[in-house]
Enzyme design. Structure first.
Site, PDB file in Angstrom:
ATOM      1  N   ASP A   1      52.216  -1.720  48.213  1.00 13.03           N
ATOM      2  CA  ASP A   1      52.026  -1.656  49.659  1.00 13.03           C
ATOM      3  C   ASP A   1      53.072  -0.698  50.243  1.00 13.03           C
ATOM      4  O   ASP A   1      54.068  -0.400  49.578  1.00 13.03           O
ATOM      5  CB  ASP A   1      52.222  -3.090  50.195  1.00 13.03           C
ATOM      6  CG  ASP A   1      52.211  -3.149  51.699  1.00 13.03           C
ATOM      7  OD1 ASP A   1      51.403  -2.434  52.321  1.00 13.03           O
ATOM      8  OD2 ASP A   1      53.013  -3.930  52.256  1.00 13.03           O
TER       9      ASP A   1
ATOM     10  N   ASP B   1      54.105  -0.455  54.156  1.00 18.60           N
ATOM     11  CA  ASP B   1      54.925  -0.958  55.266  1.00 18.60           C
ATOM     12  C   ASP B   1      55.680  -2.226  54.882  1.00 18.60           C
ATOM     13  O   ASP B   1      55.103  -3.192  54.392  1.00 18.60           O
ATOM     14  CB  ASP B   1      54.035  -1.211  56.496  1.00 18.60           C
ATOM     15  CG  ASP B   1      53.557   0.100  57.098  1.00 18.60           C
ATOM     16  OD1 ASP B   1      54.411   0.929  57.450  1.00 18.60           O
ATOM     17  OD2 ASP B   1      52.329   0.307  57.169  1.00 18.60           O
TER      18      ASP B   1
HETATM   19 MG    MG Z   1      53.337  -4.446  54.190  1.00 17.45          MG
END
Ligand code: MG
Length: 207
Positions: free
Chosen positions: A8, A10
């Site tokens: 991922d 962010d």
């Molecule tokens: Mg995230």
């Protein structure tokens, strides 16, 4: 078999929430702290519950930041993640970035990944398409399944809980609570690096 890691962006590679929060706080004269954020979409909920009638202004502000090149490319990387990902890539591990950011900011996301050295050899990037997916959990699981991802690195609890493969969940105020057996709570990228071989052996993935 080539090991594939889904990552991922962010709050896993990028210090996104602190950046959004600091802009939001100064814009609206509030003092929301990271530790107060008890769920992933906290700001959406905060805005909806806002009684001062600034809902539209706040939503527009967040949407504006999302598309703001200067803001996006200025978000800081999380310590150690770059070096570790480069090391993994050199060992022949496939790096696949899978983010719920909208496809409309693909270019900006690539610029950020390249700027900080995340764009390693054969790296892949998948972003969320509103026309194709109904929610971020299904989206990430589908990409992970389709690409035979061995391990995922994530900060959103719902997404981690939606995976059948091992997940390193980076500890954040919004993901505390009981976890399924395939989820390993970690506190740093160094800890992920250290635990990876053991988890890979557990799933039979050989580099
Ligand atoms: Mg995230």
């Amino acid at each position: 078999m080539k090991v594939k890691i889904g990552i991922d962006i962010d709050n896993v590679l990028a210090e996104s929430y602190p950046a959004y929060l600091s802009k939001f706080n100064s814009q609206f004269g509030v003092e929301i702290q990271m530790e107060e954020i008890r769920e992933f979409y906290f700001l959406d909920k905060y805005i909806k519950d806002n009684k001062k009638g600034k809902v539209r202004e706040m939503v527009n502000f967040i949407d504006g930041l999302m598309l703001d090149v200067e803001f996006q490319t200025g978000i800081l990387p999380i310590p150690d993640s770059i070096e570790i990902i480069k090391k993994w890539s050199n060992q022949g591990i496939q790096i696949h970035y899978i983010t719920a950011r909208p496809v409309s900011i693909r270019k900006m996301t690539e610029v950020w990944l390249k700027k900080h050295g995340y764009w390693v050899n054969e790296a892949k990037l998948d972003l969320y398409n509103f026309n194709k997916h109904s929610n971020d959990t299904d989206f990430k699981k589908e990409v992970a399944d389709k690409n035979n991802i061995n391990i995922f690195i994530e900060d959103a609890l719902e997404i981690a809980m939606g995976m059948d493969i091992p997940v390193f969940l980076l500890d954040r105020p919004w993901n505390r609570g009981k976890l399924k057996k395939n989820i390993i709570r970690v506190y740093s990228w160094k800890e992920i690096e250290e635990k990876l071989p053991r988890v890979l052996n557990g799933v039979g993935g050989k580099n």
